[in-house]
Design an enzyme around this catalytic site. Structure first.
Site, PDB file in Angstrom:
ATOM      1  N   GLN A  20     -12.195 -19.044   3.306  1.00 10.35           N
ATOM      2  CA  GLN A  20     -11.837 -20.096   4.272  1.00 10.35           C
ATOM      3  C   GLN A  20     -12.490 -21.433   3.905  1.00 10.35           C
ATOM      4  O   GLN A  20     -11.836 -22.469   3.893  1.00 10.35           O
ATOM      5  CB  GLN A  20     -12.268 -19.683   5.693  1.00 10.35           C
ATOM      6  N   ILE A  43     -13.611 -12.916  -6.226  1.00  7.40           N
ATOM      7  CA  ILE A  43     -13.199 -11.575  -6.689  1.00  7.40           C
ATOM      8  C   ILE A  43     -11.723 -11.344  -6.382  1.00  7.40           C
ATOM      9  O   ILE A  43     -11.161 -10.331  -6.737  1.00  7.40           O
ATOM     10  CB  ILE A  43     -14.058 -10.436  -6.079  1.00  7.40           C
ATOM     11  N   TYR A 151     -25.269  -9.365  10.091  1.00  5.80           N
ATOM     12  CA  TYR A 151     -24.893 -10.639   9.467  1.00  5.80           C
ATOM     13  C   TYR A 151     -25.950 -11.704   9.789  1.00  5.80           C
ATOM     14  O   TYR A 151     -26.421 -12.434   8.910  1.00  5.80           O
ATOM     15  CB  TYR A 151     -23.516 -11.054  10.011  1.00  5.80           C
TER      16      TYR A 151
HETATM   17  N1  SER Z   1     -17.779 -17.527  11.540  1.00  6.62           N
HETATM   18  C1  SER Z   1     -18.843 -16.588  11.333  1.00  6.62           C
HETATM   19  C2  SER Z   1     -18.557 -15.295  11.983  1.00  6.62           C
HETATM   20  O1  SER Z   1     -17.923 -15.320  13.011  1.00  6.62           O
HETATM   21  C3  SER Z   1     -20.129 -17.131  11.864  1.00  6.62           C
HETATM   22  O2  SER Z   1     -20.781 -17.832  10.883  1.00  6.62           O
HETATM   23  O3  SER Z   1     -19.000 -14.289  11.534  1.00  6.62           O
END
Ligand code: SER
Length: 328
Positions: A20, A43, A151
């Site tokens: 993106q 990739i 994350y």
């Molecule tokens: N856009 C990302 C996500 O929603 C956040 O950094 O994981």
């Protein structure tokens, strides 16, 4: 004149050029530094304009041996490492996501440290670095950070590593804590802010959307053009003027799915939205509604210029054109 000359000498590597952010940042950097000086890699296959507009190669950031050869062979001076497993997908396979997100940034930092030509690194952080104990409104740059997603933990650890390499090896690493990014060129995948892009596609294609967040869950969002400008400006600033070598908070507007749906209805009056929150609702509740981005704004007067009204017009027009084009 001298500045122009120096700029021409930059050779840039983009990792995640099909994603993106990558698919738009690559084009912006090619305009800035010349098509032949920006090496796009991923990739997976990128959009045609990336593949045809300058050098592109399939390359895996986890493959440190190929990566270091690539960097040396092309005498790369700046690396933008944009590849990551996003928040929602990372929750499904936490250890794999940790492995990919952490080892990839460590590979880049190590290569940048070892290869003398590499002068700067850009790595995206995220609002996910914050957690349930962080103030959710106008979240300060420096505050409690106890992320509860894999994350978020990987982004916070990544920020600490970036600063470590800066302090220990004087490596010039720069970063932005991106909020949810709204764009029409390449869709995001597996994130908690993806609704802010999906909603436009579904409104145009089906006049209806089932949202995975609740109607009133606000998140900090930013239009891609504003995000690209913030990124290229941050990379241009003299090193001595930088205030941070972790991620700068930035945002455009704080918006909920209900806010965006109302704006879409001004163009598509019979657009219908349903709310069916899934596990990402819980993630969103641990992230900020809005962030204090005054530090980013201090740099070269950066400020977002796209309002929801303007973004909605652009998204509807551009996605509409894209869908039409795909039919022919
Ligand atoms: N856009 C990302 C996500 O929603 C956040 O950094 O994981």
């Amino acid at each position: 004149m001298l500045i122009k000359k120096l700029k021409c000498m930059e050779r840039i590597l983009i990792i995640g050029a099909a994603g993106q952010i990558g698919s738009e940042l690559t084009l912006a950097l090619r305009t800035q530094f010349g098509n032949g000086n920006v090496y796009a890699t991923d990739i997976k296959d990128p959009p045609p304009e990336i593949r045809e507009g300058g050098p592109f190669q399939l390359l895996d950031v986890m493959d440190d041996k190929h990566l270091i050869h690539f960097v040396i062979r092309h005498r790369i001076t700046q690396i933008y490492h944009l590849a990551a497993v996003l928040s929602g997908n990372a929750e499904k396979l936490p250890l794999q996501a940790w492995y990919i997100n952490m080892n990839s940034i460590l590979n880049i930092l190590e290569i940048a440290r070892l290869v003398e030509d590499v002068k700067k690194v850009f790595w995206p952080s995220s609002i996910a670095v914050f957690g349930p104990t962080t103030p959710r409104k106008n979240t300060p740059q420096l505050t409690t950070m106890e992320p509860s997603t894999v994350y978020g933990i990987s982004k916070l650890a990544g920020e600490r590593w970036c600063e470590y390499y800066y302090k220990k090896y004087d490596l010039d690493v720069r970063s932005i804590r991106y909020p949810g990014l709204i764009s029409y060129k390449t869709e995001p995948g597996g994130g908690t802010t993806d609704w802010a892009v999906e909603i436009f596609y579904e409104a145009i294609k089906n006049k209806s959307y089932t949202c995975f967040l609740k109607e009133d869950t606000k998140q900090p969002l930013l239009f891609m053009d504003d995000a690209i400008k913030a990124t290229t400006r941050l990379m241009e600033i003299e090193k001595a003027r930088l205030m941070l070598h972790t991620g700068y908070n930035i945002m455009g507007e704080s918006l909920s799915p209900g806010d965006v749906a109302s704006e879409i209805r001004k163009h598509i009056p019979d657009f219908k939205i349903r709310y069916n929150p899934d596990f990402r609702q819980e993630i969103a509740m641990t992230w900020p509604e809005s962030v204090d981005d005054h530090m980013a704004r201090l740099h070269d007067d950066w400020k977002p210029v796209y309002s929801l009204e303007r973004i909605t017009k652009i998204m509807i027009r551009e996605i509409g054109l894209k869908i039409e084009k795909a039919k022919h």
